[in-house]
Scaffold this active site. Structure first.
Site, short mmCIF file in Angstrom:
data_model
loop_
_atom_site.label_atom_id
_atom_site.label_comp_id
_atom_site.label_asym_id
_atom_site.label_seq_id
_atom_site.Cartn_x
_atom_site.Cartn_y
_atom_site.Cartn_z
N ASP A 93 9.48 37.07 -37.87
CA ASP A 93 10.68 36.77 -38.55
C ASP A 93 11.90 36.49 -37.60
O ASP A 93 12.94 36.63 -37.95
CB ASP A 93 11.16 38.05 -39.24
CG ASP A 93 10.97 39.37 -38.14
OD1 ASP A 93 10.97 39.22 -37.09
OD2 ASP A 93 10.97 40.65 -38.73
N GLU A 115 1.83 38.13 -40.82
CA GLU A 115 2.83 39.15 -40.73
C GLU A 115 3.94 38.90 -41.97
O GLU A 115 5.15 38.80 -41.96
CB GLU A 115 3.58 39.63 -39.66
CG GLU A 115 4.26 40.94 -39.89
CD GLU A 115 5.02 41.61 -38.60
OE1 GLU A 115 6.05 40.96 -38.42
OE2 GLU A 115 4.61 42.49 -37.97
N GLU A 129 16.79 38.60 -39.20
CA GLU A 129 15.34 38.68 -39.46
C GLU A 129 14.88 38.65 -40.84
O GLU A 129 13.99 37.88 -41.27
CB GLU A 129 14.73 39.83 -38.73
CG GLU A 129 14.64 39.60 -37.19
CD GLU A 129 15.94 40.25 -36.51
OE1 GLU A 129 16.73 40.50 -37.12
OE2 GLU A 129 15.62 40.03 -35.36
N HIS A 206 17.21 47.47 -29.36
CA HIS A 206 17.80 46.10 -29.17
C HIS A 206 18.52 45.48 -30.32
O HIS A 206 18.95 44.43 -30.11
CB HIS A 206 16.57 45.34 -28.42
CG HIS A 206 15.55 45.04 -29.75
ND1 HIS A 206 15.47 43.79 -30.35
CD2 HIS A 206 14.56 45.59 -30.08
CE1 HIS A 206 14.58 43.65 -31.24
NE2 HIS A 206 13.74 45.00 -30.96
N ARG A 208 20.07 43.41 -33.14
CA ARG A 208 21.46 42.85 -33.08
C ARG A 208 22.35 43.31 -34.13
O ARG A 208 23.53 43.42 -33.82
CB ARG A 208 21.21 41.35 -33.74
CG ARG A 208 22.34 40.33 -33.58
CD ARG A 208 21.70 39.13 -34.00
NE ARG A 208 21.14 38.31 -32.97
CZ ARG A 208 21.63 37.49 -32.18
NH1 ARG A 208 22.90 37.04 -32.33
NH2 ARG A 208 20.55 36.97 -31.17
N HIS A 239 15.76 46.71 -22.50
CA HIS A 239 15.79 45.26 -23.11
C HIS A 239 16.44 44.27 -22.21
O HIS A 239 17.43 44.67 -21.63
CB HIS A 239 16.33 44.99 -24.50
CG HIS A 239 16.04 44.04 -25.38
ND1 HIS A 239 16.41 42.81 -25.34
CD2 HIS A 239 14.69 44.04 -26.21
CE1 HIS A 239 15.87 41.80 -26.11
NE2 HIS A 239 14.62 42.58 -26.55
N1 UDP Z 1 6.99 46.39 -25.76
C1 UDP Z 1 6.53 46.12 -24.53
N2 UDP Z 1 7.22 46.43 -23.47
C2 UDP Z 1 8.35 47.16 -23.43
C3 UDP Z 1 8.91 47.55 -24.86
C4 UDP Z 1 8.14 47.27 -25.94
O1 UDP Z 1 5.66 45.68 -24.47
O2 UDP Z 1 9.18 47.86 -22.72
C5 UDP Z 1 6.29 46.22 -27.02
C6 UDP Z 1 6.07 47.20 -28.08
O3 UDP Z 1 4.81 47.99 -27.82
C7 UDP Z 1 5.97 46.15 -29.25
C8 UDP Z 1 6.91 45.25 -28.88
O4 UDP Z 1 7.09 45.13 -27.70
O5 UDP Z 1 4.81 45.92 -29.67
C9 UDP Z 1 8.16 45.47 -29.72
O6 UDP Z 1 9.13 44.49 -29.30
P1 UDP Z 1 10.63 44.70 -29.66
O7 UDP Z 1 11.02 46.09 -29.92
O8 UDP Z 1 11.36 43.80 -28.55
O9 UDP Z 1 10.77 43.69 -31.04
P2 UDP Z 1 10.36 44.01 -32.55
O10 UDP Z 1 9.03 44.65 -32.65
O11 UDP Z 1 11.72 44.84 -32.96
O12 UDP Z 1 10.52 42.72 -33.20
#
Ligand code: UDP
Length: 377
Positions: A93, A115, A129, A206, A208, A239
């Site tokens: 997204d 997804e 998103e 993180h 927004r 982040h």
């Molecule tokens: N993740 C990672 N390293 C980190 C923090 C998160 O590999 O230091 C992984 C986590 O396991 C998950 C993904 O990154 O699979 C989540 O990313 P993020 O939170 O940036 O995005 P969202 O899932 O909210 O789109």
């Protein structure tokens, strides 16, 4: 088959599919990264051994969403022209996803959405998103929905059921694969923490829509928790986005039991999730992963497009209000019964075989295979 992706979470979730495509006897795979995230994306590609065929390199410090979208359109179009893919796959997204999906649609290239069908119900949250998801659904030909409830969201919006396949989420495939390959912590402080065996609160933030005052509130809540629970270590893999760092990190200065790290390689992050007692996050992917590992997850958001683990009782929505964040974490740290109720391993998001269902659905769409039975949760 062209796959376009741009951020860390997309990379983690497409990685198992890309690897399976590479081994497929009848499908040819072309990978394009937009570079919406830069280092965090490259980090994941490296782990999964993916070398992109094209890199649109759209990242720029503090650029607007519109500037980002414009670059993706501008730089992806010549690649579509040159490669002439039979289908284009996007995952999730982000703005990369919405832009690439529209760009493919304008060229009459069928769009596959991995997804598909997640909905929070509020177009402003998560921002942008939720809008990106809805836009992408409108122009997609094949919707790979992770769960039955995401399929139902699509059907309710008038998407034809023939184009919707319930696959399970590929993040569980990625997670199970990665957890099986134990990875040492590169950060010595984490290795020491693991050896010491104390209680760990893992935090990621993180989103927004939380930028600004809400995120400062999260920073203040973490400081209060660090002071109230000196025996617990709060680990925050920060982040890359400076907006996030500037809001949270100043509140944590001088706290010995707060460990701020750089973004962790996926294998290390999954190891840290296993180590943690409680996970406090606003991440989408972490909401899916942590329940599989039996970890209670407190989600710092007002709503979620991932209701399955909330229904299963392992995820709780707590918002971002400072006092509430403190109270909810404290409840899990203080009350063994409250903890026990939430700390059950559940896998509503997948059984580890999503990739095979996705590949079979792709093969069917391209006329070289048959769909598998849907994931039934
Ligand atoms: N993740 C990672 N390293 C980190 C923090 C998160 O590999 O230091 C992984 C986590 O396991 C998950 C993904 O990154 O699979 C989540 O990313 P993020 O939170 O940036 O995005 P969202 O899932 O909210 O789109």
């Amino acid at each position: 088959m062209m796959t376009v992706y741009g951020t860390r979470p997309e990379a983690i979730k497409v990685a198992p599919v890309l690897r399976a495509l590479q081994d497929h006897p009848r499908l040819e795979s072309v990978t394009v990264v937009t570079g919406q995230h830069r280092e965090m994306l490259d980090q994941v590609n490296e782990i999964f051994g993916i070398v992109p065929d094209h890199d649109l390199d759209v990242f720029a410090h503090a650029q607007s969403l519109n500037a980002l979208m414009a670059k993706v359109f501008d730089r992806l179009d010549p690649v579509l022209e040159a490669e002439q893919p039979d289908a284009l796959m996007v995952q999730g997204d982000t703005s990369t996803v919405a832009a690439a999906a529209i760009a493919a649609f304008y060229r009459r290239i069928p769009v596959v959405h991995l997804e598909a069908g997640l909905r929070s119900g509020d177009i402003m949250s998560p921002f942008p998103e939720e809008a990106n998801r809805r836009i992408t659904s409108q122009v997609s030909a094949l919707h790979l929905a992770p769960t039955a409830s995401s399929r139902d969201n699509l059907l309710r919006e008038g998407i034809h059921g023939d184009g919707v396949v319930v696959t399970g989420n590929t993040v569980i495939d990625a997670l199970l694969h990665t957890v099986a390959e134990r990875q040492d912590f590169a950060d010595e402080r984490l290795a020491e923490l693991e050896a010491a065996g104390g209680r760990v609160l893992l935090v990621t933030s993180h989103r927004r829509e939380s930028w600004g005052e809400a995120m400062h509130g999260v920073g203040r809540a973490l400081r209060r928790l660090a002071e109230a629970y000196p025996e617990t270590t709060i680990v925050l893999p920060a982040h890359r986005n400076p907006v996030v760092r500037e809001a949270i990190l100043p509140h944590l200065e001088g706290q010995d039991n707060v460990l701020v790290t750089e973004p962790l390689a996926y294998a290390e992050f999954t190891r840290l999730m296993k180590l943690a007692s409680v996970v406090l996050t606003d991440s989408g992917g972490v909401q899916e992963e942590a329940p599989s590992l039996g970890k209670p997850v407190l989600v710092m958001r007002e709503n979620t497009e991932r209701p399955e683990a909330v229904a299963a009782g392992t995820v709780r929505l707590i918002g971002t209000a400072e006092d509430n964040v403190v109270a909810e974490v404290a409840r899990l740290l203080d009350e063994p019964e409250a903890y026990r109720v939430m700390a059950n391993a559940t896998n509503p998001y997948g059984d580890g075989n999503a990739t095979s269902r996705c590949i079979a659905a792709l093969a069917q769409m391209l006329g070289v295979g048959e769909r598998e039975p849907d994931f039934s949760g």
